[in-house]
Design a protein around this motif. Structure first.
Motif, PDB file in Angstrom:
ATOM      1  N   PRO A 162       0.817  -1.227   0.000  1.00  0.00           N
ATOM      2  CA  PRO A 162       0.000   0.000   0.000  1.00  0.00           C
ATOM      3  C   PRO A 162       0.847   1.273   0.000  1.00  0.00           C
ATOM      4  O   PRO A 162       0.524   2.240  -0.697  1.00  0.00           O
ATOM      5  CB  PRO A 162      -0.821  -0.125   1.291  1.00  0.00           C
ATOM      6  N   GLU A 163       1.951   1.275   0.772  1.00  0.00           N
ATOM      7  CA  GLU A 163       2.823   2.444   0.797  1.00  0.00           C
ATOM      8  C   GLU A 163       3.500   2.646  -0.555  1.00  0.00           C
ATOM      9  O   GLU A 163       3.700   3.781  -1.006  1.00  0.00           O
ATOM     10  CB  GLU A 163       3.876   2.278   1.899  1.00  0.00           C
ATOM     11  N   TYR A 164       3.846   1.557  -1.203  1.00  0.00           N
ATOM     12  CA  TYR A 164       4.482   1.640  -2.520  1.00  0.00           C
ATOM     13  C   TYR A 164       3.536   2.250  -3.543  1.00  0.00           C
ATOM     14  O   TYR A 164       3.930   3.102  -4.352  1.00  0.00           O
ATOM     15  CB  TYR A 164       4.906   0.239  -2.960  1.00  0.00           C
ATOM     16  N   VAL A 165       2.272   1.832  -3.491  1.00  0.00           N
ATOM     17  CA  VAL A 165       1.258   2.402  -4.387  1.00  0.00           C
ATOM     18  C   VAL A 165       1.094   3.896  -4.108  1.00  0.00           C
ATOM     19  O   VAL A 165       0.995   4.709  -5.040  1.00  0.00           O
ATOM     20  CB  VAL A 165      -0.089   1.669  -4.232  1.00  0.00           C
ATOM     21  N   ARG A 166       1.087   4.268  -2.819  1.00  0.00           N
ATOM     22  CA  ARG A 166       0.948   5.685  -2.459  1.00  0.00           C
ATOM     23  C   ARG A 166       2.131   6.495  -2.991  1.00  0.00           C
ATOM     24  O   ARG A 166       1.963   7.601  -3.520  1.00  0.00           O
ATOM     25  CB  ARG A 166       0.856   5.830  -0.934  1.00  0.00           C
ATOM     26  N   GLN A 167       3.347   5.954  -2.850  1.00  0.00           N
ATOM     27  CA  GLN A 167       4.529   6.649  -3.349  1.00  0.00           C
ATOM     28  C   GLN A 167       4.494   6.786  -4.876  1.00  0.00           C
ATOM     29  O   GLN A 167       4.872   7.828  -5.422  1.00  0.00           O
ATOM     30  CB  GLN A 167       5.795   5.904  -2.926  1.00  0.00           C
ATOM     31  N   TRP A 226       1.816   6.910  -6.780  1.00  0.00           N
ATOM     32  CA  TRP A 226       0.803   7.903  -7.121  1.00  0.00           C
ATOM     33  C   TRP A 226       1.343   9.320  -6.876  1.00  0.00           C
ATOM     34  O   TRP A 226       1.066  10.233  -7.646  1.00  0.00           O
ATOM     35  CB  TRP A 226      -0.466   7.661  -6.316  1.00  0.00           C
ATOM     36  N   ALA A 227       2.114   9.481  -5.831  1.00  0.00           N
ATOM     37  CA  ALA A 227       2.690  10.801  -5.529  1.00  0.00           C
ATOM     38  C   ALA A 227       3.685  11.235  -6.605  1.00  0.00           C
ATOM     39  O   ALA A 227       3.941  12.437  -6.758  1.00  0.00           O
ATOM     40  CB  ALA A 227       3.375  10.769  -4.167  1.00  0.00           C
TER      41      ALA A 227
END
Length: 314
Positions: free
Chosen positions: A48-53, A55-56
C-alpha cells in the motif's frame, strides 16, 4: 621543564544495555532503531505504501513520458512524422507479403482497414513490451542516484507508447475514412478496448523490466519472441479463416483467438470496421480482455514490487 604526555583518545564504546553494560544484541539494536523511526536504507516499502509513493510521483511519470516522446525522433528530419510513418510502412510491407503474395486478403472484407488496424494495435503492445525490457538498464544512473518507486519507469515508458498510439490513431482514422469506414457510435468501443490493452501492456512491461534487470540478454531475445507473437496474433490475417477446409484444428484456432494480443486486435477491429462482425470474435471476448488485463497488471506489479530493493545493484 615538565613534559606532558597526552593519552591516546579512547576507542568509542559500543552501545550497551542500560544496566548490564554489555553490548546490545542485534535484536535490541533493531528494536531501538524502530523506536526512533530508523529504517533500512533502500528497504522495500509495504505494497500500500508503494502504491501511495507511486501515485505521488505521477507528475514525474507524465513529464518523463512526454520528454522521451519529444526526444525520440528529435534527430530525424521528419521528427514526429515517423510516429505515424513507421506503422504505415510496416503495413505496406505486410500488405505486399500477406495480402498479395500469400493472398491472405481472400475471405477478409475490407482487408486494408483490417490490416492497418491490426498493425497499429499490435505495434502498441510490441513497443511497450520492448521498452519494458530497457526500463531499468537504460536508466541505471537515475536508479542509483535517486530514491523513488522503480515502477515509475515501466509506467512512464508505457505512457509514452500510449501517447504515441493516440497520435497514430488520428492518422488511422483518416485512412479508414478514405476506405469507406466512417465514424459510428461503435468507434467508442475502441476506448475501453485500448484501455484494457494498456493495462495488459504495463503488466507485461513490469515482468520484463524485472527479468531484464537481472538478465540483460533478454533484451536481445525479445525481437524474436515478439515476431513470433505477432504472427500468432492475426495482425495480418484472419485467425478464424485458418479453420476453413480443416487446415488448422478448431481447438488451435480457439487458442490463437484467446491470445491476449489477438483479443485486443479483434476488439478494436470490431469497433472500427463495420464488416468485422461479432461472429468473428472469440466467445466472451470482453471477459477475456478484462481478465488478461487484470491478471497481467496486478500480477506484474506485485512481482516487480517484490524485487524493488534489488534494482540498480551489481
Amino acid at each position: 621543564m615538565t613534559t606532558t604526555t597526552l593519552a591516546p583518545p579512547a576507542a568509542p564504546r559500543p552501545a550497551t544495555g542500560p544496566l548490564s553494560g554489555e553490548p546490545l544484541s542485534d535484536e535490541e539494536l533493531h528494536a531501538l532503531a524502530l523506536r526512533h523511526g530508523l529504517t533500512v536504507s533502500g528497504a522495500r516499502p509495504s505494497l500500500p505504501e508503494y502504491v501511495r509513493q507511486l501515485w505521488a510521483r505521477r507528475g514525474f511519470v507524465t513529464a518523463f513520458a512526454t520528454a522521451r516522446l519529444t526526444a525520440q525522433y528529435s534527430q530525424a528530419r521528419l521528427g514526429q512524422v515517423w510516429q505515424v510513418a513507421t506503422p504505415l510502412l510496416n503495413a505496406a510491407v505486410y500488405y505486399f507479403i500477406f495480402g498479395i503474395v500469400m493472398n491472405a486478403e481472400h475471405g477478409v472484407p475490407d482487408y486494408v482497414p483490417f490490416l492497418l488496424t491490426g498493425i497499429f494495435v499490435w505495434t502498441f503492445t510490441a513497443n511497450t513490451v520492448l521498452a519494458g525490457t530497457r526500463a531499468i538498464s537504460d536508466n541505471l544512473g537515475l536508479v542509483r542516484a535517486l530514491h523513488f518507486p522503480r515502477a515509475s519507469l515501466p509506467v512512464s515508458l508505457a505512457l509514452q507508447q500510449l501517447q504515441q498510439l493516440l497520435l497514430s490513431l488520428t492518422a488511422l482514422a483518416a485512412i479508414l475514412v478514405c476506405f469507406g469506414e466512417f465514424p459510428t457510435w461503435s468507434w467508442l468501443l475502441a476506448i475501453p478496448a485500448l484501455a484494457l490493452q494498456a493495462l495488459f501492456n504495463v503488466g507485461v512491461a513490469f515482468v520484463l523490466a524485472r527479468l531484464a534487470a537481472r538478465t540483460p540478454d533478454i533484451g536481445q531475445l525479445m525481437p524474436f519472441v515478439l515476431r513470433t507473437w505477432m504472427y500468432a496474433s492475426g495482425a495480418m490475417f484472419s485467425i478464424r479463416n485458418l479453420s476453413t477446409g480443416g487446415r488448422v484444428p478448431e481447438a488451435l484456432v480457439l487458442l490463437l483467438q484467446c491470445n491476449p494480443a489477438a483479443v485486443y486486435i479483434d476488439l478494436v477491429r470490431f469497433a472500427l470496421i463495420r464488416s468485422y462482425t461479432s461472429e468473428q470474435l472469440p466467445p466472451h471476448v470482453w471477459a477475456l480482455a478484462a481478465g488478461w488485463a487484470v491478471l497481467a497488471f496486478a500480477g506484474g506489479f506485485i512481482w516487480f514490487w517484490k524485487a524493488e530493493e534489488t534494482y540498480g545493484r551489481g
